[in-house]
Design a protein around this motif. Sequence first.
Motif, PDB file in Angstrom:
ATOM      1  N   GLU A   1      50.232  28.855  35.605  1.00  0.00           N
ATOM      2  CA  GLU A   1      49.495  29.482  34.512  1.00  0.00           C
ATOM      3  C   GLU A   1      47.992  29.476  34.780  1.00  0.00           C
ATOM      4  O   GLU A   1      47.315  30.485  34.566  1.00  0.00           O
ATOM      5  CB  GLU A   1      49.779  28.757  33.198  1.00  0.00           C
ATOM      6  N   TYR A   2      47.480  28.374  35.269  1.00  0.00           N
ATOM      7  CA  TYR A   2      46.045  28.272  35.536  1.00  0.00           C
ATOM      8  C   TYR A   2      45.638  29.145  36.722  1.00  0.00           C
ATOM      9  O   TYR A   2      44.573  29.765  36.717  1.00  0.00           O
ATOM     10  CB  TYR A   2      45.651  26.824  35.789  1.00  0.00           C
ATOM     11  N   ASP A   3      46.500  29.189  37.741  1.00  0.00           N
ATOM     12  CA  ASP A   3      46.181  29.978  38.930  1.00  0.00           C
ATOM     13  C   ASP A   3      46.024  31.464  38.602  1.00  0.00           C
ATOM     14  O   ASP A   3      45.261  32.173  39.268  1.00  0.00           O
ATOM     15  CB  ASP A   3      47.264  29.804  39.994  1.00  0.00           C
ATOM     16  N   ARG A   4      46.729  31.944  37.586  1.00  0.00           N
ATOM     17  CA  ARG A   4      46.618  33.359  37.212  1.00  0.00           C
ATOM     18  C   ARG A   4      45.200  33.712  36.783  1.00  0.00           C
ATOM     19  O   ARG A   4      44.786  34.866  36.875  1.00  0.00           O
ATOM     20  CB  ARG A   4      47.582  33.690  36.068  1.00  0.00           C
ATOM     21  N   TYR A   5      44.467  32.724  36.288  1.00  0.00           N
ATOM     22  CA  TYR A   5      43.129  32.986  35.757  1.00  0.00           C
ATOM     23  C   TYR A   5      42.031  32.497  36.705  1.00  0.00           C
ATOM     24  O   TYR A   5      40.883  32.372  36.315  1.00  0.00           O
ATOM     25  CB  TYR A   5      43.009  32.347  34.372  1.00  0.00           C
ATOM     26  N   ARG A   6      42.429  32.244  37.961  1.00  0.00           N
ATOM     27  CA  ARG A   6      41.456  31.874  38.985  1.00  0.00           C
ATOM     28  C   ARG A   6      41.155  33.054  39.915  1.00  0.00           C
ATOM     29  O   ARG A   6      40.319  32.957  40.790  1.00  0.00           O
ATOM     30  CB  ARG A   6      41.976  30.682  39.795  1.00  0.00           C
ATOM     31  N   SER A   7      41.884  34.137  39.719  1.00  0.00           N
ATOM     32  CA  SER A   7      41.614  35.357  40.484  1.00  0.00           C
ATOM     33  C   SER A   7      40.928  36.342  39.549  1.00  0.00           C
ATOM     34  O   SER A   7      40.689  36.056  38.390  1.00  0.00           O
ATOM     35  CB  SER A   7      42.925  35.957  40.996  1.00  0.00           C
ATOM     36  N   ALA A   8      40.617  37.516  40.069  1.00  0.00           N
ATOM     37  CA  ALA A   8      39.978  38.539  39.231  1.00  0.00           C
ATOM     38  C   ALA A   8      40.998  39.433  38.541  1.00  0.00           C
ATOM     39  O   ALA A   8      40.625  40.369  37.822  1.00  0.00           O
ATOM     40  CB  ALA A   8      39.035  39.396  40.077  1.00  0.00           C
ATOM     41  N   ASN A   9      42.294  39.144  38.719  1.00  0.00           N
ATOM     42  CA  ASN A   9      43.322  40.027  38.169  1.00  0.00           C
ATOM     43  C   ASN A   9      43.395  40.019  36.645  1.00  0.00           C
ATOM     44  O   ASN A   9      44.001  40.904  36.053  1.00  0.00           O
ATOM     45  CB  ASN A   9      44.696  39.658  38.746  1.00  0.00           C
ATOM     46  N   ASN A  10      42.808  38.997  36.017  1.00  0.00           N
ATOM     47  CA  ASN A  10      42.833  38.965  34.551  1.00  0.00           C
ATOM     48  C   ASN A  10      41.526  39.485  33.946  1.00  0.00           C
ATOM     49  O   ASN A  10      41.314  39.359  32.745  1.00  0.00           O
ATOM     50  CB  ASN A  10      43.098  37.542  34.046  1.00  0.00           C
ATOM     51  N   LEU A  11      40.680  40.083  34.783  1.00  0.00           N
ATOM     52  CA  LEU A  11      39.402  40.623  34.312  1.00  0.00           C
ATOM     53  C   LEU A  11      39.388  42.139  34.480  1.00  0.00           C
ATOM     54  O   LEU A  11      40.049  42.683  35.369  1.00  0.00           O
ATOM     55  CB  LEU A  11      38.238  40.014  35.097  1.00  0.00           C
ATOM     56  N   TRP A  12      38.618  42.810  33.614  1.00  0.00           N
ATOM     57  CA  TRP A  12      38.456  44.259  33.726  1.00  0.00           C
ATOM     58  C   TRP A  12      37.008  44.598  33.412  1.00  0.00           C
ATOM     59  O   TRP A  12      36.661  45.078  32.349  1.00  0.00           O
ATOM     60  CB  TRP A  12      39.404  44.993  32.787  1.00  0.00           C
ATOM     61  N   ARG A  13      36.155  44.300  34.375  1.00  0.00           N
ATOM     62  CA  ARG A  13      34.712  44.411  34.172  1.00  0.00           C
ATOM     63  C   ARG A  13      34.251  45.845  33.921  1.00  0.00           C
ATOM     64  O   ARG A  13      33.205  46.061  33.302  1.00  0.00           O
ATOM     65  CB  ARG A  13      33.977  43.856  35.388  1.00  0.00           C
ATOM     66  N   SER A  14      34.997  46.819  34.415  1.00  0.00           N
ATOM     67  CA  SER A  14      34.543  48.208  34.322  1.00  0.00           C
ATOM     68  C   SER A  14      34.659  48.790  32.917  1.00  0.00           C
ATOM     69  O   SER A  14      34.093  49.848  32.636  1.00  0.00           O
ATOM     70  CB  SER A  14      35.335  49.084  35.300  1.00  0.00           C
ATOM     71  N   ASN A  15      35.385  48.117  32.025  1.00  0.00           N
ATOM     72  CA  ASN A  15      35.547  48.667  30.673  1.00  0.00           C
ATOM     73  C   ASN A  15      35.527  47.555  29.623  1.00  0.00           C
ATOM     74  O   ASN A  15      36.522  47.306  28.945  1.00  0.00           O
ATOM     75  CB  ASN A  15      36.850  49.466  30.579  1.00  0.00           C
TER      76      ASN A  15
END
Length: 253
Positions: free
Chosen positions: A215-229
């Motif tokens: 669960e924590y590893d999922r939020y250590r990458s950029a895959n849970n971010l959407w900076r463009s919007n």
Amino acid sequence: MGSEVVKQLLSLNYGVCVLSSKKNPKVPEGVQLIHGDLVTGKGLKEATENTDIIIHCASNPKDTENVDIKGTQNLLQAIDKDITKHFIFISIINVDKSDYTYYKTKAQVEKMIAGSGIPFSILRTTQFHNYVLAIIKSLDKNNGEIVIPDRMRFQSIDVSEAAALLVNLAGSSPVGLLAGTGGPQVLKFERMFKTYLKVLDRHNDLKTKPIEREEYDRYRSANNLWRSNPYGEINWENFLQHQFHDHLAMLRA
């Protein structure tokens, strides 16, 4: 999410029908309640027979095969394509780039909807503020030093603002898969936890550690971010102030 969508639809004078498997669900006055079950198919024909727009918010990370896959299949099969002109689904950003079972299920449901022949819109958002708060509460023992996982980041969004995007889609033509939508800020988890403590006027020591957990590893990458919007006006601290309003009022009394 479902109750927030219902509230906002009613404020815009939509006629609203709710399908619920709960024995005694609380629904606002003016809402048509259908007792049913996505998994068994009970009540689906009745709920969809005169419905021109369907907003599908049901999901269960603990039972994805039944609720998400089978439930969505049953719902799509119950729909009269001559009546329902818009099927709206809430999903999560980058579900097609993850090995996490729940996200893979979400991606599979998206494909089912796209292949159903029913005009559709799919909204992908980042995690809700409530979800991040649930992680924080699971780590908060309120007994001195608090240890939290390091290197996590979130771009969380308020449920009410995500619901508003779904309601806006209901008033528009189907658009297929939309670009992702993130909350108004990208924040390190440590900062979010510190803000939580500040809002509660607490002074616990906070220590980060490389705690390994899927669960924590999922939020250590950029895959849970959407900076463009980035979207929304309710940031993390605003959310917490509202969430703990009564508690804070008692402390100040």
